[in-house]
Design an enzyme around this catalytic site. Structure first.
Site: not given
Length: 356
Positions: A253, A257, A266
């Site tokens: 990805r 998200h 993160y």
């Protein structure tokens, strides 16, 4: 891992899987991926401008979706999660459906779409829906006859995070128990929101399928040729009555998200940069350029087509009617329930207090 096209655009062979399409097919796949990426970018921009409440980007996952979508036949049925925009585009789902859903003007009631079911926002629920539908196909006798063009299979899309959900694992059990004609297509994009796949599973996800009693295959999810070949095989098994298959499309990805997420919090930028070199569009473009299947003129024409798509998406957003909460309450059930009516009154009282 099954791979038929390297990131550098070089063709490979595999002992068990082969891409049986033509170079012309691949040109079409490249066009599909470019248009899907443009639609995704436009929708993301619309959310940033306040026209959509949320958007779920597919950036980086175009090959996994386009390759698997082109393995479908008209008799097959897709149960998506909430990120399969490219699959939907291949199947001709109106783009306004997605814009209306993420604008809050539509609850996802797309019942008239027979081959592409409604988006499922609740993580993993679609796996049970798909398995039940596949069992129905099986009981109706729509699988198992190799000479019957009406044989059908079901593909259900979910992510690596959903593979940790109870609903999804229950679906695996039922599918295995009843030899249901369903393909579990897991887009492993490495991150379940902010949790890495290494935290979710100590073994590759495709190896879990063996514990449930059906085959699992890991495929390079950024290689549209390999994805198409593996999905062809899995759907042929389903239609022939040979039961379920788990496909782990190993991809990444590249973006957030959702548009409410900030992946810089993160994950390291170096990780994204490494995957940028494996871009599914770039590798197919390199191959098709190397064999002379596309040229500058084709690129310019496709870019112009993508521009027109962008204009269409921007104009569509202003054609979506706003829907009141009263209408949404009316369309939850065919007949209102006592609890729902109580909620409607509570909401009306809340609005009255806001206006006072």
């Amino acid at each position: 891992m099954v791979q038929l096209l390297t990131p550098e655009g070089e063709r490979l062979t595999h002992d068990d899987f082969a891409f049986t399409g033509s170079d012309a097919d691949l040109v079409g796949y490249l066009r599909d991926m470019i248009l899907a990426r443009r639609f995704d970018a436009e929708a993301t921009a619309l959310q940033r401008h306040g026209e959509l409440g949320l958007w779920t980007p597919l950036l980086g996952q175009e090959a996994a979706q386009i390759g698997s979508a082109h393995a479908l036949r008209p008799t097959d049925v897709v149960f998506p999660s909430y990120r399969e925009h490219a699959v939907a585009m291949v199947l001709g789902v109106p783009l306004a459906n997605f814009l209306a859903l993420f604008r809050g003007s539509n609850g996802g009631d797309w019942e008239k779409l027979e081959t592409f079911r409604n988006y499922q926002i609740v993580i993993g629920c679609q796996a049970l829906h798909a398995t039940g539908y596949a069992m129905g196909i099986q009981f109706d006798g729509a699988v198992g006859n190799p000479d019957d063009a009406d044989n059908a299979g079901v593909v259900v899309y979910h992510g690596d995070g959903a593979a940790s959900q109870g609903d999804v694992n229950e679906a695996y059990v039922f599918a295995a128990s009843y030899q249901a004609p369903v393909v579990f297509f897991c887009q492993n994009n490495q991150w379940a929101i902010s949790e890495p796949i290494a935290l979710q599973s100590r073994i590759p996800l495709y190896e879990r399928a063996r514990g449930f009693g059906f085959p699992g295959v890991q495929v390079d999810g950024n290689d549209v040729l390999a994805v198409k070949a593996v999905t062809d095989w899995a759907l042929a098994r389903a239609r022939a009555g040979e039961g379920p298959t788990f496909i782990e499309a190993f991809t990444y990805r590249m973006g957030a998200h959702t548009t409410s997420d900030d992946p810089t919090k993160y994950r390291a930028s170096g990780e994204e940069e490494a995957w940028r070199g494996r871009d599914p569009i770039l590798r197919l473009r390199r191959y098709l350029r190397s064999i002379g299947a596309i040229d500058d003129a084709w690129e310019a024409e496709t870019e112009a087509e993508a521009g027109r798509l962008g204009e269409e998406v921007r104009s569509l957003i202003h054609q979506i009617p706003d829907v009141t909460m009263d209408h949404l309450f009316q369309t939850v059930y065919a007949e209102p329930t006592v609890a729902l009516e109580a909620q409607r009154r509570e909401y009306a009282e809340y609005l009255a207090g806001e206006d006072a």
